[in-house]
Motif scaffolding. Structure first.
Motif, short mmCIF file in Angstrom:
data_model
loop_
_atom_site.label_atom_id
_atom_site.label_comp_id
_atom_site.label_asym_id
_atom_site.label_seq_id
_atom_site.Cartn_x
_atom_site.Cartn_y
_atom_site.Cartn_z
N VAL A 293 -37.72 -8.78 104.59
CA VAL A 293 -36.63 -7.89 104.04
C VAL A 293 -37.13 -6.32 104.26
O VAL A 293 -36.24 -5.61 104.52
CB VAL A 293 -36.40 -7.98 102.68
CG1 VAL A 293 -36.12 -9.66 102.13
CG2 VAL A 293 -37.61 -7.60 101.68
N THR B 106 -34.71 -3.96 106.62
CA THR B 106 -33.39 -3.71 106.16
C THR B 106 -33.47 -3.06 104.79
O THR B 106 -32.45 -3.09 104.15
CB THR B 106 -32.46 -4.91 106.29
OG1 THR B 106 -32.80 -6.13 105.63
CG2 THR B 106 -32.32 -5.08 107.68
N PRO C 204 -23.12 -3.69 103.50
CA PRO C 204 -23.05 -5.03 103.96
C PRO C 204 -23.79 -5.43 105.12
O PRO C 204 -23.56 -4.57 106.21
CB PRO C 204 -21.80 -5.48 103.75
CG PRO C 204 -20.95 -4.68 103.01
CD PRO C 204 -21.53 -3.27 103.41
N PRO C 205 -24.53 -6.62 105.26
CA PRO C 205 -25.04 -7.03 106.72
C PRO C 205 -24.25 -7.00 107.84
O PRO C 205 -22.99 -7.40 107.73
CB PRO C 205 -25.71 -8.33 106.38
CG PRO C 205 -25.01 -8.86 105.33
CD PRO C 205 -24.66 -7.71 104.53
N HIS D 21 -27.25 -18.45 104.88
CA HIS D 21 -28.39 -18.29 105.46
C HIS D 21 -28.83 -19.85 105.46
O HIS D 21 -28.85 -20.43 104.76
CB HIS D 21 -29.31 -17.57 104.34
CG HIS D 21 -30.53 -16.91 105.27
ND1 HIS D 21 -31.11 -15.74 104.59
CD2 HIS D 21 -31.13 -17.39 106.26
CE1 HIS D 21 -31.98 -15.61 105.47
NE2 HIS D 21 -32.06 -16.43 106.26
N GLN E 151 -35.35 -19.91 106.92
CA GLN E 151 -36.05 -18.65 107.00
C GLN E 151 -37.58 -18.99 107.27
O GLN E 151 -38.26 -19.81 106.49
CB GLN E 151 -36.05 -17.88 106.00
CG GLN E 151 -36.71 -16.50 106.13
CD GLN E 151 -36.04 -15.48 107.17
OE1 GLN E 151 -35.12 -15.07 106.86
NE2 GLN E 151 -36.91 -15.15 108.08
N ARG F 28 -30.07 -7.34 95.06
CA ARG F 28 -29.40 -6.62 96.34
C ARG F 28 -29.62 -5.19 96.43
O ARG F 28 -29.65 -4.73 97.50
CB ARG F 28 -27.83 -6.83 95.82
CG ARG F 28 -27.48 -5.71 94.70
CD ARG F 28 -26.13 -6.20 94.23
NE ARG F 28 -25.02 -5.90 95.31
CZ ARG F 28 -24.30 -4.95 95.44
NH1 ARG F 28 -24.20 -3.86 94.68
NH2 ARG F 28 -23.30 -4.96 96.31
N ASP G 249 -29.95 -6.17 100.68
CA ASP G 249 -28.96 -6.99 101.27
C ASP G 249 -27.61 -6.68 100.17
O ASP G 249 -27.69 -7.29 99.15
CB ASP G 249 -29.28 -8.30 100.80
CG ASP G 249 -28.52 -9.69 101.38
OD1 ASP G 249 -27.00 -9.29 101.60
OD2 ASP G 249 -28.65 -10.76 101.84
N ARG G 250 -26.54 -6.14 100.69
CA ARG G 250 -25.43 -5.68 99.78
C ARG G 250 -24.43 -6.77 100.10
O ARG G 250 -22.95 -6.41 100.20
CB ARG G 250 -25.24 -4.20 100.15
CG ARG G 250 -26.21 -3.24 99.64
CD ARG G 250 -26.59 -3.38 98.24
NE ARG G 250 -27.71 -2.21 97.92
CZ ARG G 250 -27.26 -1.22 97.80
NH1 ARG G 250 -26.11 -0.51 97.44
NH2 ARG G 250 -28.33 -0.18 97.13
N ASN G 251 -24.57 -8.00 100.56
CA ASN G 251 -23.56 -8.89 100.77
C ASN G 251 -22.63 -9.10 99.56
O ASN G 251 -23.24 -9.54 98.56
CB ASN G 251 -24.11 -10.11 101.45
CG ASN G 251 -22.93 -11.20 101.82
OD1 ASN G 251 -21.80 -10.96 101.36
ND2 ASN G 251 -23.52 -12.14 102.35
N HIS H 166 -22.73 -12.02 96.73
CA HIS H 166 -23.86 -11.93 95.63
C HIS H 166 -23.59 -11.17 94.36
O HIS H 166 -24.35 -10.90 93.50
CB HIS H 166 -25.07 -11.60 96.07
CG HIS H 166 -25.59 -12.52 97.39
ND1 HIS H 166 -25.67 -14.01 97.29
CD2 HIS H 166 -25.68 -12.18 98.57
CE1 HIS H 166 -25.91 -14.41 98.60
NE2 HIS H 166 -25.86 -13.31 99.37
N HIS I 156 -28.86 -14.78 96.16
CA HIS I 156 -29.30 -14.61 97.51
C HIS I 156 -30.16 -15.77 97.87
O HIS I 156 -31.16 -15.84 97.22
CB HIS I 156 -30.04 -13.18 98.01
CG HIS I 156 -29.12 -12.01 97.51
ND1 HIS I 156 -28.97 -11.47 95.94
CD2 HIS I 156 -28.86 -11.17 98.17
CE1 HIS I 156 -28.16 -10.60 96.30
NE2 HIS I 156 -28.21 -10.11 97.40
#
Length: 294
Positions: A65, A68, A74-75, A91, A94, A189, A193-195, A198, A215
């Motif tokens: 992470v 970013t 958002p991604p 996802h 990983q 977040r 990761d501001r998707n 979530h 996430h």
């Protein structure tokens, strides 16, 4: 055509230059549940993750992470040959392999390319590989990840390999359970990761979920932290690599059960949901999950 493998495979993504500080590391560790158990505020082992002292140790999953970490949008899914919708993306897997302990602060550059695009019929899988180095070119870590894009298969590409990493046919060597907090996704977040999947109930509903989900990389970090505590004496510097396939979702408020087997150079792991809800009890979280020991 939403996905064009001829354009995508081998394409390089924009190089990312980034920095991180001990504050970023501490926030990441808190986001994956470090310091949350009774007694952790005075436990030297727990404080290695949560106190900005000379003993601060970075869990290797932070490297995933770090590039970013300070992103507040958002991604982005702006990849050559891939015209896809964020609401259709999950996802898939990983991996990270570190060349040595990650410093508590630093500067790096990561170079990423699209390594593979697989056609799973009703979905597509896009695999990316990245290498992080210092500005002087010294290697820090390598990552490999995949995203699962629902509704974008059927373009006539190769299906890709089907691999599995089964756990031993015996009782685990150690077990643990972590209670995911109701605010865990909202805290995590802040790690870049501001998707909205979530955090935003309306967006989660559009994606087919009854409420926002945790996430996958938060579950990933939780499981690595628990496995490190179980079989590596909580010493993150003994982790050389960590990989997993995301096999199921986690809702904030659920419990993640971790079973770990010492398998020589690796620790093999099974992570599932422990719940009073019979429809959720035993549901998988991570599969083909392993830690490479240093």
């Amino acid at each position: 055509m939403p996905i064009d493998p001829a354009k995508a495979i081998g394409a390089s993504l924009p190089e990312q230059r980034f920095t991180w500080s001990s504050s970023d590391v501490l926030l990441y560790h808190l986001g994956i549940g470090a310091g949350s158990r009774a007694g952790d505020a005075t436990d030297p082992a727990a404080l290695r993750y949560t106190l900005d002292s000379d003993a601060l140790t970075v869990l290797p999953s932070f490297g995933v992470v770090a590039p970013t970490f300070h992103v507040t949008e958002p991604p982005s899914l702006d990849m050559p040959g891939c015209d896809i919708d964020l609401a259709s993306v999950l996802h898939g897997s990983q991996e990270i392999h570190v060349d040595g302990p990650i410093p508590a602060s630093g500067e790096a550059v990561v170079s990423t390319r699209i390594a593979e695009v697989w056609d799973k019929g009703k979905a597509a899988v896009i695999v990316q590989e990245g290498v992080a180095t210092t500005p002087a070119g010294e290697p820090l870590w390598t990552v490999r990840s995949s995203i699962f894009v629902r509704g974008e298969g059927g373009f006539g590409g190769e299906r890709g390999p089907s691999t599995a990493l089964p756990v031993p046919d015996r009782a685990p060597d150690a077990v643990a359970a972590y209670d995911v907090t109701e605010q865990q996704a909202l805290l995590y977040r802040l790690c870049g990761d501001r998707n909205p999947l979530h955090a935003d109930p309306a967006f989660a509903a559009k994606a087919g979920f009854p409420k926002p989900i945790l996430h996958g990389l938060c579950s990933y970090g939780i499981v690595l932290r628990e496995a490190t505590a179980l079989l590596l004496d909580g010493d993150a510097t003994r982790v050389a690599g960590f990989g997993a396939r995301f096999a199921g979702i986690v809702f904030p408020g659920e419990t993640i059960s971790v079973e770990a087997w010492d398998d020589g150079p690796k620790i093999l792991i099974r992570a599932t949901i422990s719940s009073e809800d019979p429809d959720r009890d035993g549901a998988p979280v991570l599969a083909d999950c392993y830690v490479v020991k240093r």
